[in-house]
Design an enzyme around this catalytic site. Structure first.
Site, PDB file in Angstrom:
ATOM      1  N   GLU A 176      27.818   0.078 -41.706  1.00  0.00           N
ATOM      2  CA  GLU A 176      28.979  -0.814 -41.780  1.00  0.00           C
ATOM      3  C   GLU A 176      30.232  -0.179 -41.173  1.00  0.00           C
ATOM      4  O   GLU A 176      31.070   0.385 -41.867  1.00  0.00           O
ATOM      5  CB  GLU A 176      29.272  -1.218 -43.233  1.00  0.00           C
ATOM      6  CG  GLU A 176      30.406  -2.230 -43.326  1.00  0.00           C
ATOM      7  CD  GLU A 176      30.807  -2.585 -44.756  1.00  0.00           C
ATOM      8  OE1 GLU A 176      31.696  -3.428 -44.919  1.00  0.00           O
ATOM      9  OE2 GLU A 176      30.239  -1.994 -45.700  1.00  0.00           O
ATOM     10  N   LYS A 213      26.272  -4.220 -40.750  1.00  0.00           N
ATOM     11  CA  LYS A 213      27.244  -5.075 -41.425  1.00  0.00           C
ATOM     12  C   LYS A 213      28.552  -4.957 -40.663  1.00  0.00           C
ATOM     13  O   LYS A 213      29.182  -3.889 -40.644  1.00  0.00           O
ATOM     14  CB  LYS A 213      27.413  -4.665 -42.891  1.00  0.00           C
ATOM     15  CG  LYS A 213      28.385  -5.573 -43.654  1.00  0.00           C
ATOM     16  CD  LYS A 213      28.346  -5.328 -45.154  1.00  0.00           C
ATOM     17  CE  LYS A 213      29.337  -6.233 -45.871  1.00  0.00           C
ATOM     18  NZ  LYS A 213      29.258  -6.119 -47.340  1.00  0.00           N
TER      19      LYS A 213
END
Length: 295
Positions: A176, A213
């Protein structure tokens, strides 16, 4: 790695619920839920309250595998139980929802236009416990604030180095590298980021699987090519500070990108609501996020 869970995350319709607010963000999550800081006097009481909130969400009839593929937990939540089962086991066995674990320790100070993850301590032990608790994958967040090539390269290299360590334990890491939605050069940052992600993907071992993400991109469908990479199980989007309505609207313009929302998921939920009010609000939220995720 659980092959049934892998297939569900890779091909299933739905989204990932982010229930992973940790020490620094827990007071804000509780305040949004209507619980003020003077309602608890120490960390243990704070975590007990947030676990009650998360338990209420998870046990709700609205929290259904028809719409939700997976849920990201905080370490403290992983170690707690729901109806006599560890949270991850309850999620999978009672709800059919795949459990993930947040593993980072927060963000370092801003340097080169980015915030790397703070140094990890005890990661191997945490990953061993995650395996014992039947966790499927992990999540770790960095933050990009400027289109600084050197900083973005550092972020991605750090994410994938630790991601490889996680993958060696049989877990699927969610990489992420968030791009700040308020950044003046967000689109330029995303272009640099994608180049670095592809470079790191090309260096992975043949059998290594990761998830990504990412902030909802400035250019619609900008991450479509990442979804085709054989190492990538799924690309999910964070809400990044957008309101629920804004995040859903932007997500719906990105085919194949599914939600992994935190604040947008719990928006409008309060401790004072009756169960009927709570479930009605959560049901609408989940259905709206689901519809945006399958567009």
């Amino acid at each position: 790695m659980n092959s049934v869970q892998l297939n569900r995350i890779h091909t299933g319709k739905g989204f990932i619920a982010a229930l992973d607010q940790s020490g620094g963000s827990t007071p804000k999550a509780l305040l949004q839920y209507g619980i003020k800081e003077n309602s608890y006097s120490n960390e243990e009481e704070m975590y007990a309250l947030v676990h009650e909130m998360r338990t209420r969400i998870i046990k709700s009839s609205a929290f259904d595998s028809q719409y939700i593929l997976g849920a990201i937990l905080f370490e403290n939540t992983m170690d707690r139980s729901i109806d006599g089962q560890f949270t991850a086991d309850y999620l999978w066995e009672k709800k059919g929802v795949v459990p993930f674990l947040k593993v980072d320790k927060g963000l370092a100070d801003l340097e080169n236009g980015v915030q790397l993850m703070k140094p990890f301590s005890g990661l191997d032990d945490l990953l061993k416990r995650a395996v014992e608790r039947n966790i499927f994958g992990t999540k770790m967040r960095s933050l990009i604030k400027e289109a600084n090539p050197a900083g973005i390269k550092q972020v991605v290299e750090q994410q994938f180095a630790i991601g490889n360590q996680i993958a060696q334990m049989g877990l699927v890491p969610i990489i992420e590298p968030e791009v700040d939605i308020h950044s003046a050069d967000k689109g330029a940052s995303e272009k640099l980021l994608k180049v670095e992600i592809f470079d790191q993907l090309s260096k992975l071992g043949k059998d290594v699987k990761v998830m990504l993400k990412l902030s909802i991109p400035t250019e619609n469908n900008f991450y479509s090519d990442l979804m085709e990479d054989p190492h990538v199980v799924r690309v999910v989007a964070l809400s990044g500070g957008y309101t629920q309505a804004e995040a859903n609207e932007k997500l719906a313009h990105n085919h194949g990108l599914i939600a992994s929302f935190s604040r947008a998921l719990s928006q409008g939920l309060t401790a004072e609501q009756t169960d009927d009010e709570f479930n009605t609000m959560l049901s609408k939220t989940i259905r709206d996020i689901y519809e945006a995720s399958i567009t």
